[in-house]
Design an enzyme around this catalytic site. Structure first.
Site, mmCIF file in Angstrom:
data_model
loop_
_atom_site.group_PDB
_atom_site.id
_atom_site.type_symbol
_atom_site.label_atom_id
_atom_site.label_comp_id
_atom_site.label_asym_id
_atom_site.label_seq_id
_atom_site.Cartn_x
_atom_site.Cartn_y
_atom_site.Cartn_z
ATOM 1 N N LYS A 1 0.851 -1.197 0.000
ATOM 2 C CA LYS A 1 0.000 0.000 0.000
ATOM 3 C C LYS A 1 0.884 1.243 0.000
ATOM 4 C CE LYS A 1 -4.172 1.137 2.609
ATOM 5 N NZ LYS A 1 -4.770 0.965 3.937
HETATM 6 C C1 E4P Z 1 -8.061 2.032 3.988
HETATM 7 O O1 E4P Z 1 -7.372 1.137 3.547
HETATM 8 C C2 E4P Z 1 -7.830 2.702 5.273
HETATM 9 O O2 E4P Z 1 -7.187 1.811 6.146
HETATM 10 C C3 E4P Z 1 -9.096 3.101 5.990
HETATM 11 O O3 E4P Z 1 -10.252 2.704 5.302
HETATM 12 C C4 E4P Z 1 -9.092 4.478 6.535
HETATM 13 O O4 E4P Z 1 -10.320 4.733 7.125
HETATM 14 P P1 E4P Z 1 -10.583 5.824 8.256
HETATM 15 O O5 E4P Z 1 -11.025 7.072 7.586
HETATM 16 O O6 E4P Z 1 -11.695 5.224 9.077
HETATM 17 O O7 E4P Z 1 -9.315 5.966 9.039
#
Ligand code: E4P
Length: 220
Positions: free
Chosen positions: A87
């Site tokens: 990622k």
């Molecule tokens: C995506 O891969 C992220 O880990 C995640 O969805 C971020 O979400 P949040 O806005 O709840 O931190």
């Protein structure tokens, strides 16, 4: 539509996997920190544990923000297990790293995506997944589901193979909006995923069925 769980909590990952409908996991540095997982070796060990639970698609995020650092970390993470998807943040260096790692046969998830233009760049660089953050857009007064629709349409127009992974999901209506918008994947916290099961009329109906069955059973 594929279901990923957005957590680094092993108990939640195991419980969602037991349900039999889980296709992957997304983590990020904040989610790892929330579980108290710090230090390179502990983080690596934790990714290995997650990979032992699920069948595929474990997104592991790089910390570096420069091209060299991102690809070094990406290569290291990808070598841990075939299930790892690296990622990277959607910044200039991230797009370069996406192109590089993709050409090496490594699957990349471009994260922190908030516009269709960013999603277009991720697809051009060959990303396997693109992660638009719909909850954070909603929090800022925009419409996250509209962005999913836009990206799905753009990818369809050009037959891009990148999967749209709707992220930053807060609740069940978000999941339904993403399904309606044609998102390939959603990643949701455990609570939102389990929320899909719930309806008071299901509980009421089941209680009635069981009570009626008991009455008849006593007669014979
Ligand atoms: C995506 O891969 C992220 O880990 C995640 O969805 C971020 O979400 P949040 O806005 O709840 O931190």
């Amino acid at each position: 539509m594929k279901f990923f769980i957005d957590t680094a909590n092993l108990t939640e990952i195991k419980e969602a996997q037991d349900l039999g409908v889980l296709d992957g996991v997304t983590t990020n540095p904040s989610l790892m920190a929330k579980e108290g997982i710090t230090g390179e070796q502990n983080i690596i060990d934790h990714y290995k544990k997650i990979c032992q639970v699920v069948d595929d698609n474990v997104s592991a995020e790089v910390i570096s923000v420069d091209f060299k650092g991102m690809i070094e970390e990406g290569l290291k993470l990808a070598a841990l297990d075939k299930k790892i998807v690296v990622k990277v943040p959607l910044i200039k260096e991230g797009i370069k790293a996406t192109k590089y790692l993709t050409e090496k046969g490594i699957r990349v998830n471009c994260t922190l995506v908030f516009t269709a233009g960013q999603a277009l760049l991720a697809a051009k660089a060959g990303a396997y997944l693109v992660s638009p953050f719909i909850g954070r857009l909603d929090d800022a007064g925009h419409n996250g589901a509209d962005l999913i629709k836009q990206i799905v349409q753009i990818y369809r127009n050009y037959n891009y193979k990148t999967w749209v992974l709707a992220a930053s999901i807060r609740h069940v209506p978000h999941i339904i909006q993403c399904a309606e918008a044609g998102s390939d994947v959603i990643t949701a916290p455990f609570k939102a995923l389990m929320g899909l099961l719930q309806h008071p009329l299901t509980d009421k109906g089941l209680a009635q069925f069981l009570a009626d069955h008991e009455k008849v059973k006593q007669k014979f």
